[in-house]
Design an enzyme around this catalytic site. Structure first.
Site, PDB file in Angstrom:
ATOM      1  CB  ALA A  69      -0.893  -0.017   1.229  1.00  0.00           C
ATOM      2  N   GLY A 114       0.458  -4.925   0.742  1.00  0.00           N
ATOM      3  CA  GLY A 114      -0.662  -4.911  -0.203  1.00  0.00           C
ATOM      4  C   GLY A 114      -0.325  -5.592  -1.523  1.00  0.00           C
ATOM      5  CD  GLU A 117      -2.720  -7.325   2.577  1.00  0.00           C
ATOM      6  OE1 GLU A 117      -2.258  -6.198   2.290  1.00  0.00           O
ATOM      7  OE2 GLU A 117      -3.418  -7.526   3.574  1.00  0.00           O
ATOM      8  CD  GLU A 137       1.153  -5.340   5.580  1.00  0.00           C
ATOM      9  OE1 GLU A 137       1.867  -6.295   5.943  1.00  0.00           O
ATOM     10  OE2 GLU A 137       0.475  -5.356   4.537  1.00  0.00           O
TER      11      GLU A 137
HETATM   12  N1  CAA Z   1       4.582   3.266  -0.439  1.00  0.00           N
HETATM   13  C1  CAA Z   1       5.017   4.452  -0.942  1.00  0.00           C
HETATM   14  N2  CAA Z   1       6.229   4.600  -1.510  1.00  0.00           N
HETATM   15  C2  CAA Z   1       7.020   3.502  -1.567  1.00  0.00           C
HETATM   16  C3  CAA Z   1       6.629   2.250  -1.074  1.00  0.00           C
HETATM   17  C4  CAA Z   1       5.324   2.147  -0.484  1.00  0.00           C
HETATM   18  N3  CAA Z   1       4.854   1.000   0.001  1.00  0.00           N
HETATM   19  N4  CAA Z   1       7.629   1.361  -1.272  1.00  0.00           N
HETATM   20  C5  CAA Z   1       8.609   2.043  -1.892  1.00  0.00           C
HETATM   21  N5  CAA Z   1       8.259   3.322  -2.069  1.00  0.00           N
HETATM   22  C6  CAA Z   1       9.039   4.401  -2.688  1.00  0.00           C
HETATM   23  C7  CAA Z   1      10.193   4.851  -1.819  1.00  0.00           C
HETATM   24  O1  CAA Z   1       9.742   5.769  -0.851  1.00  0.00           O
HETATM   25  C8  CAA Z   1      11.122   5.459  -2.848  1.00  0.00           C
HETATM   26  O2  CAA Z   1      10.636   6.738  -3.202  1.00  0.00           O
HETATM   27  P1  CAA Z   1      11.640   8.017  -3.155  1.00  0.00           P
HETATM   28  O3  CAA Z   1      12.652   7.698  -4.221  1.00  0.00           O
HETATM   29  O4  CAA Z   1      10.739   9.143  -3.478  1.00  0.00           O
HETATM   30  O5  CAA Z   1      12.213   8.022  -1.782  1.00  0.00           O
HETATM   31  C9  CAA Z   1      10.926   4.560  -4.070  1.00  0.00           C
HETATM   32  O6  CAA Z   1       9.679   3.893  -3.854  1.00  0.00           O
HETATM   33  C10 CAA Z   1      12.005   3.496  -4.199  1.00  0.00           C
HETATM   34  O7  CAA Z   1      12.070   2.785  -2.978  1.00  0.00           O
HETATM   35  P2  CAA Z   1      13.448   2.518  -2.192  1.00  0.00           P
HETATM   36  O8  CAA Z   1      14.413   3.611  -2.476  1.00  0.00           O
HETATM   37  O9  CAA Z   1      13.099   2.258  -0.757  1.00  0.00           O
HETATM   38  O10 CAA Z   1      13.929   1.182  -2.922  1.00  0.00           O
HETATM   39  P3  CAA Z   1      14.810   0.005  -2.303  1.00  0.00           P
HETATM   40  O11 CAA Z   1      15.091  -0.899  -3.451  1.00  0.00           O
HETATM   41  O12 CAA Z   1      15.930   0.576  -1.508  1.00  0.00           O
HETATM   42  O13 CAA Z   1      13.845  -0.745  -1.253  1.00  0.00           O
HETATM   43  C11 CAA Z   1      11.819  -1.826  -0.518  1.00  0.00           C
HETATM   44  C12 CAA Z   1      12.724  -1.454  -1.715  1.00  0.00           C
HETATM   45  C13 CAA Z   1      12.496  -2.841   0.380  1.00  0.00           C
HETATM   46  C14 CAA Z   1      10.550  -2.432  -1.120  1.00  0.00           C
HETATM   47  C15 CAA Z   1      11.473  -0.562   0.300  1.00  0.00           C
HETATM   48  O14 CAA Z   1      11.039   0.442  -0.595  1.00  0.00           O
HETATM   49  C16 CAA Z   1      10.382  -0.773   1.308  1.00  0.00           C
HETATM   50  O15 CAA Z   1      10.609  -1.323   2.374  1.00  0.00           O
HETATM   51  N6  CAA Z   1       9.116  -0.329   1.015  1.00  0.00           N
HETATM   52  C17 CAA Z   1       8.010  -0.414   1.889  1.00  0.00           C
HETATM   53  C18 CAA Z   1       7.464  -1.836   1.972  1.00  0.00           C
HETATM   54  C19 CAA Z   1       6.299  -1.910   2.928  1.00  0.00           C
HETATM   55  O16 CAA Z   1       6.406  -1.600   4.097  1.00  0.00           O
HETATM   56  N7  CAA Z   1       5.120  -2.313   2.417  1.00  0.00           N
HETATM   57  C20 CAA Z   1       3.930  -2.428   3.209  1.00  0.00           C
HETATM   58  C21 CAA Z   1       3.123  -1.183   3.085  1.00  0.00           C
HETATM   59  S1  CAA Z   1       1.738  -1.162   4.202  1.00  0.00           S
HETATM   60  C22 CAA Z   1       0.541  -2.079   3.482  1.00  0.00           C
HETATM   61  O17 CAA Z   1       0.727  -2.696   2.450  1.00  0.00           O
HETATM   62  C23 CAA Z   1      -0.807  -2.070   4.203  1.00  0.00           C
HETATM   63  C24 CAA Z   1      -1.789  -3.048   3.613  1.00  0.00           C
HETATM   64  O18 CAA Z   1      -1.776  -4.213   3.898  1.00  0.00           O
HETATM   65  C25 CAA Z   1      -2.879  -2.620   2.725  1.00  0.00           C
END
Ligand code: CAA
Length: 256
Positions: A69, A114, A117, A137
């Site tokens: 998400a 997400g 999911e 999450e």
């Molecule tokens: N939401 C918004 N932006 C996101 C994102 C997310 N879930 N995942 C990555 N991005 C963005 C980053 O902020 C970054 O943007 P900027 O360049 O503007 O900073 C861009 O995508 C590239 O990401 P990274 O620089 O972090 O890339 P990486 O290769 O170093 O890492 C990753 C990749 C491990 C996936 C890392 O981005 C990460 O941990 N992302 C979040 C994953 C996460 O927590 N997902 C769960 C979300 S909550 C959810 O999903 C609730 C639900 O059940 C509905």
């Protein structure tokens, strides 16, 4: 088909609708706008009689399915928004899951939160050998919101699901395959997409009514008790036999 901002929809092999996530700047983060576009594309495929099967995939440029998400979007919601579920569109997950036509998820790179999911809302998940899955999450202090606690547990088994959702650890495609989350693994993205197209092509050659009823019956096994699930299956079997030539003369005479 329709043109979208965050996804691309195209027709392949005449009867297969390919829906690709395309939000490269944020690794296909699933904001409500993205989910609504996916939902729109799936409903359009459902109402198009020429389409028989749907593939949901990341985009070739990105090599990621979805990083979850949209965290940045979630942070823009006020407490009042959240309390009133304003701007959250939580019902969209169920609409995606309720797509009538079979959906194959072609998952590469990462399917987190997400993203995992969304794949689980599909009927069959295919993945590359390097794909990593996870429900991270808990690391953000929240819980999965797209059906993750339920579907993930049904598929992975309670103990491993609990371990994964309580730690947020990622896990690999081989385990996903062994536990039944993923149906088949492919060497790389190109192979994955070929495999997904071939599978969708094979499914799209079957009777559309039998496909729709089979999908509903299988999915009911996750929603209902055995007794009512078996009743649904039998009702659809009888309906299918009545509607097809199997229920008529020739075959019966051969049996006697
Ligand atoms: N939401 C918004 N932006 C996101 C994102 C997310 N879930 N995942 C990555 N991005 C963005 C980053 O902020 C970054 O943007 P900027 O360049 O503007 O900073 C861009 O995508 C590239 O990401 P990274 O620089 O972090 O890339 P990486 O290769 O170093 O890492 C990753 C990749 C491990 C996936 C890392 O981005 C990460 O941990 N992302 C979040 C994953 C996460 O927590 N997902 C769960 C979300 S909550 C959810 O999903 C609730 C639900 O059940 C509905």
């Amino acid at each position: 088909p329709h043109s979208y901002q965050y996804i691309r929809a195209s027709t392949r092999l005449e009867r297969v609708r390919l829906v690709e996530l395309h939000r490269p700047a944020v690794l296909n983060a699933l904001s409500p706008a993205v989910l609504l576009e996916i939902c729109h594309a799936l409903q359009a495929a459902d109402s198009n009689p020429e389409i028989r099967c749907i593939i949901l995939a990341g985009s070739p440029e990105l090599k990621v399915f979805a990083a979850g998400a949209d965290i940045k979007y979630m942070l823009t919601l006020s407490s009042e928004d959240v309390l009133n579920q304003k701007g959250m569109h939580l019902g969209t997950w169920d609409k995606i899951y309720r797509t009538l036509k079979p959906m194959v998820a072609a998952v590469q790179g990462l399917a987190l939160g997400g993203g995992c999911e969304l794949a689980m809302c599909c009927d069959i998940i295919l993945a590359t050998k390097k794909t990593r899955f996870g429900q991270p999450e808990i690391k953000l202090g929240i819980i999965p919101g797209g059906g993750g606690t339920q579907r993930f547990t049904q598929i992975m088994g309670k103990s491993r699901a609990m371990e994964l959702v309580l730690t947020g650890d990622m896990f690999g495609a081989v385990e996903a395959n062994n536990r039944g989350l993923v149906a088949k693994l492919y060497d790389d993205y190109e192979d994955l997409m070929k495999g997904a197209l071939y599978l969708a092509y094979r499914i799209s050659g079957m009777s559309p009514i039998a496909i729709a009823n089979t999908k509903r019956s299988v999915n009911e096994s996750f929603e209902l008790g055995l007794t009512s699930g078996l009743k649904t299956e039998q009702a659809f079997l009888i309906q299918g036999l009545l509607n097809s030539r199997l229920g008529e003369g020739d075959d019966e005479e051969e049996d006697e």
